[in-house]
Design a protein around this motif. Structure first.
Motif, PDB file in Angstrom:
ATOM      1  N   THR A  76      69.289 -16.876-100.327  1.00 11.86           N
ATOM      2  CA  THR A  76      69.615 -18.005 -99.473  1.00 11.86           C
ATOM      3  C   THR A  76      68.524 -19.036 -99.712  1.00 11.86           C
ATOM      4  N   LEU A  77      68.934 -20.273 -99.971  1.00 12.57           N
ATOM      5  CA  LEU A  77      67.994 -21.353-100.241  1.00 12.57           C
ATOM      6  C   LEU A  77      68.248 -22.509 -99.274  1.00 12.57           C
ATOM      7  N   THR A  78      67.199 -23.263 -98.958  1.00 13.11           N
ATOM      8  CA  THR A  78      67.329 -24.438 -98.111  1.00 13.11           C
ATOM      9  C   THR A  78      66.569 -25.600 -98.726  1.00 13.11           C
ATOM     10  N   LYS A  79      66.929 -26.791 -98.278  1.00  8.64           N
ATOM     11  CA  LYS A  79      66.247 -28.008 -98.721  1.00  8.64           C
ATOM     12  C   LYS A  79      66.283 -29.010 -97.590  1.00  8.64           C
ATOM     13  N   ARG A  80      65.143 -29.643 -97.326  1.00 10.30           N
ATOM     14  CA  ARG A  80      65.089 -30.763 -96.377  1.00 10.30           C
ATOM     15  C   ARG A  80      65.567 -32.023 -97.100  1.00 10.30           C
ATOM     16  N   LEU A  81      66.373 -32.802 -96.417  1.00 11.73           N
ATOM     17  CA  LEU A  81      66.887 -34.032 -97.041  1.00 11.73           C
ATOM     18  C   LEU A  81      66.019 -35.228 -96.718  1.00 11.73           C
ATOM     19  N   VAL A 114      69.929 -28.780 -96.023  1.00  8.89           N
ATOM     20  CA  VAL A 114      71.031 -28.111 -96.712  1.00  8.89           C
ATOM     21  C   VAL A 114      70.703 -26.631 -96.810  1.00  8.89           C
ATOM     22  N   ARG A 115      71.723 -25.793 -96.763  1.00  8.89           N
ATOM     23  CA  ARG A 115      71.561 -24.364 -97.038  1.00  8.89           C
ATOM     24  C   ARG A 115      72.686 -23.910 -97.932  1.00  8.89           C
ATOM     25  N   LEU A 116      72.402 -22.869 -98.709  1.00  8.17           N
ATOM     26  CA  LEU A 116      73.420 -22.294 -99.590  1.00  8.17           C
ATOM     27  C   LEU A 116      72.987 -20.900 -99.995  1.00  8.17           C
ATOM     28  N   GLU A 117      73.925 -20.156-100.552  1.00  4.80           N
ATOM     29  CA  GLU A 117      73.652 -18.829-101.067  1.00  4.80           C
ATOM     30  C   GLU A 117      74.055 -18.798-102.540  1.00  4.80           C
ATOM     31  N   THR A 118      73.309 -18.025-103.322  1.00  7.69           N
ATOM     32  CA  THR A 118      73.634 -17.829-104.733  1.00  7.69           C
ATOM     33  C   THR A 118      73.164 -16.443-105.145  1.00  7.69           C
TER      34      THR A 118
END
Length: 150
Positions: A145-150, A110-114
């Motif tokens: 920008t943040l990411t997370k492995r699922l 997942v990626r997202l910005e905050t």
């Protein structure tokens, strides 16, 4: 080399925007073995992903909007109405989107910005890692920008 004169036009044009996107996708696919493999499996298309939280009257209490593509979920918007913030709704929306992305769409990450005044700590507590920091975007604010492995 032959150079021509070009006319530059600054206007919103949905048809040209679609052509621009198609041209870039074709060039990227030609240059990337990973994207060629995705195209061969038919999993190279963007698919919207939206999760809504409705209260007992059917009014929107919160929601998450994004899309999946290339094995990733990109969360573009996550919002919870201030009257119910702090009750775990944001985490539930994010967890459900992650579940759908992983279980139903085969996403691996997942990626997202905050922004700094929004929720970087909220995401870190849920296993996200900061991979990019853009200071002063907009002025006086830092974007993450943040990411997370699922």
């Amino acid at each position: 080399m032959v150079w021509r004169m070009f006319r530059l036009v600054a206007e919103v044009d949905p048809a040209r925007r679609a052509q621009l996107g198609a041209g870039l996708r074709a060039a990227n696919t030609a240059a990337s073995p990973a994207l060629r493999a995705l195209r061969a499996t038919g999993r190279d298309r963007e698919a919207p992903l939206q999760v809504w939280a409705l209260d007992d009257t059917g009014a929107l209490a919160g929601g998450l909007a994004g899309h999946t593509w290339a094995g990733w979920l990109h969360v573009s918007t996550l919002w919870v109405d201030e009257r119910v913030r702090g009750a775990g709704l944001g985490g539930a929306l994010l967890a459900e989107a992650e579940r759908i992305a992983r279980a139903e769409r085969g996403c691996r990450a997942v990626r997202l910005e905050t922004w700094d005044f929004q929720a970087p700590e909220f995401y870190r507590k849920r296993g996200y890692e900061v991979v990019c920091v853009i200071p002063d975007y907009p002025a006086g604010v830092t974007e993450y920008t943040l990411t997370k492995r699922l």
